[in-house]
Design a protein around this motif. Structure first.
Motif, PDB file in Angstrom:
ATOM      1  N   ALA A 151     -24.411  32.674   2.801  1.00 55.22           N
ATOM      2  CA  ALA A 151     -24.167  31.347   3.370  1.00 55.22           C
ATOM      3  C   ALA A 151     -25.250  30.384   2.912  1.00 55.22           C
ATOM      4  O   ALA A 151     -26.406  30.767   2.710  1.00 55.22           O
ATOM      5  N   THR A 152     -24.861  29.128   2.722  1.00 58.70           N
ATOM      6  CA  THR A 152     -25.798  28.070   2.371  1.00 58.70           C
ATOM      7  C   THR A 152     -25.711  26.972   3.425  1.00 58.70           C
ATOM      8  O   THR A 152     -24.624  26.588   3.851  1.00 58.70           O
ATOM      9  N   TRP A 162     -19.990  31.917   0.776  1.00 60.54           N
ATOM     10  CA  TRP A 162     -19.668  32.186  -0.624  1.00 60.54           C
ATOM     11  C   TRP A 162     -19.344  33.659  -0.837  1.00 60.54           C
ATOM     12  O   TRP A 162     -19.877  34.531  -0.150  1.00 60.54           O
ATOM     13  N   ASP A 163     -18.472  33.898  -1.822  1.00 64.67           N
ATOM     14  CA  ASP A 163     -18.130  35.249  -2.267  1.00 64.67           C
ATOM     15  C   ASP A 163     -18.889  35.518  -3.560  1.00 64.67           C
ATOM     16  O   ASP A 163     -18.646  34.858  -4.583  1.00 64.67           O
ATOM     17  N   HIS A 171     -15.434  29.372   2.727  1.00 64.54           N
ATOM     18  CA  HIS A 171     -15.345  28.594   3.964  1.00 64.54           C
ATOM     19  C   HIS A 171     -16.339  27.425   3.904  1.00 64.54           C
ATOM     20  O   HIS A 171     -17.410  27.535   3.303  1.00 64.54           O
ATOM     21  N   ALA A 172     -15.950  26.328   4.554  1.00 60.35           N
ATOM     22  CA  ALA A 172     -16.827  25.168   4.731  1.00 60.35           C
ATOM     23  C   ALA A 172     -16.851  24.835   6.218  1.00 60.35           C
ATOM     24  O   ALA A 172     -15.805  24.521   6.806  1.00 60.35           O
ATOM     25  N   LEU A 173     -18.028  24.932   6.832  1.00 58.97           N
ATOM     26  CA  LEU A 173     -18.183  24.749   8.275  1.00 58.97           C
ATOM     27  C   LEU A 173     -18.954  23.456   8.540  1.00 58.97           C
ATOM     28  O   LEU A 173     -20.150  23.364   8.251  1.00 58.97           O
ATOM     29  N   ASN A 197     -23.058  43.557  11.121  1.00 56.68           N
ATOM     30  CA  ASN A 197     -21.772  44.252  11.159  1.00 56.68           C
ATOM     31  C   ASN A 197     -21.154  44.150   9.774  1.00 56.68           C
ATOM     32  O   ASN A 197     -20.836  43.061   9.308  1.00 56.68           O
ATOM     33  N   ALA A 198     -21.002  45.280   9.110  1.00 58.64           N
ATOM     34  CA  ALA A 198     -20.500  45.283   7.741  1.00 58.64           C
ATOM     35  C   ALA A 198     -19.008  45.021   7.651  1.00 58.64           C
ATOM     36  O   ALA A 198     -18.488  44.693   6.585  1.00 58.64           O
ATOM     37  N   THR A 199     -18.295  45.167   8.751  1.00 58.20           N
ATOM     38  CA  THR A 199     -16.837  45.002   8.721  1.00 58.20           C
ATOM     39  C   THR A 199     -16.365  43.676   9.310  1.00 58.20           C
ATOM     40  O   THR A 199     -15.178  43.381   9.285  1.00 58.20           O
ATOM     41  N   CYS A 200     -17.267  42.893   9.854  1.00 58.38           N
ATOM     42  CA  CYS A 200     -16.893  41.635  10.509  1.00 58.38           C
ATOM     43  C   CYS A 200     -17.875  40.541  10.099  1.00 58.38           C
ATOM     44  O   CYS A 200     -19.076  40.782  10.008  1.00 58.38           O
ATOM     45  N   LEU A 201     -17.359  39.351   9.825  1.00 61.00           N
ATOM     46  CA  LEU A 201     -18.191  38.216   9.407  1.00 61.00           C
ATOM     47  C   LEU A 201     -18.406  37.282  10.586  1.00 61.00           C
ATOM     48  O   LEU A 201     -17.498  36.518  10.965  1.00 61.00           O
ATOM     49  N   ILE A 202     -19.587  37.352  11.179  1.00 54.90           N
ATOM     50  CA  ILE A 202     -19.959  36.461  12.276  1.00 54.90           C
ATOM     51  C   ILE A 202     -21.294  35.813  11.912  1.00 54.90           C
ATOM     52  O   ILE A 202     -22.305  36.509  11.742  1.00 54.90           O
TER      53      ILE A 202
END
Length: 208
Positions: A151-152, A162-163, A171-173, A197-202
């Motif tokens: 994230a930036t 970013w991927d 995503h743009a927040l 958490n490796a399986t969830c993006l928070i």
């Protein structure tokens, strides 16, 4: 004589003034290019190999910090040389050298932690993601523990996810205004933190 002297001085002054102007223009161009390449934020990947950096000119680049380990090849070559010398003098010494060489080869087959590049070996740019899309400098960055996303955060309040694999933002927040109208606000990003958490993006975002 006076007229000639005065004319000569005027020409000389004009010529010197032109040179100074050209030099000042070149210096300003150099300073601008250097400022654009200055890094405002960076983040190190969990594997300690990749680094993402954002410049003042809003370019997002990926660097490789790992250095090639040639010790194994040198050790093998030295082992072969010593083995040849030992064959000419003593067969038992040659056998011991071969045994050491085999042990060294088996040791190098195990995965070792990546070595970080030294100051004498600058990090290499492996890919460029292009412009960050932020209007103001990026000051905060954070890698997800998976090493796939980062994230930036910028002074303009925008946060982008970013991927790393594909090199683009997913995503743009934007911050919302405090009045609750649902519009976009402008609060500088002060911190970014991913939930472990490796399986969830928070992603937790702090703004001020």
């Amino acid at each position: 004589g006076k007229a000639f002297q005065g004319g000569f001085d005027d020409d000389l002054n004009l010529e010197v003034g032109d040179d100074d102007g050209e030099e000042d223009g070149m210096d300003e161009d150099d300073e601008e290019s250097m400022d654009a390449e200055a890094i405002t934020a960076f983040a190190l990947s969990p594997n300690n190999v990749d680094m993402i950096a954002v410049t003042r000119g809003h370019l997002v680049r990926k660097y490789c910090l790992a250095v090639a380990d040639d010790d194994s090849d040198e050790a093998k070559q030295m082992g072969v040389d010593k083995s040849n010398d030992a064959d000419a003098t003593n067969k038992s010494a040659s056998t011991a050298t071969r045994a050491k060489q085999v042990d060294a080869t088996q040791t190098h087959e195990k995965p070792n932690p990546a070595k970080v590049t030294a100051l004498t070996t600058p990090a290499k740019v492996t890919s460029t993601f292009g412009k960050s899309g932020h209007k103001l400098p990026v000051t905060k960055m954070a890698f997800h523990e998976s090493g796939i996303f980062f994230a930036t955060g910028s002074v303009d309040g925008l946060v982008k996810v970013w991927d790393v694999r594909h090199g683009y933002a997913t995503h743009a927040l934007y911050p919302t205004v405090s009045s609750g109208s649902g519009g976009r606000g402008r609060y500088a990003v002060t911190c970014l933190s991913w939930r472990s958490n490796a399986t969830c993006l928070i992603l937790a975002i702090g703004r001020e």
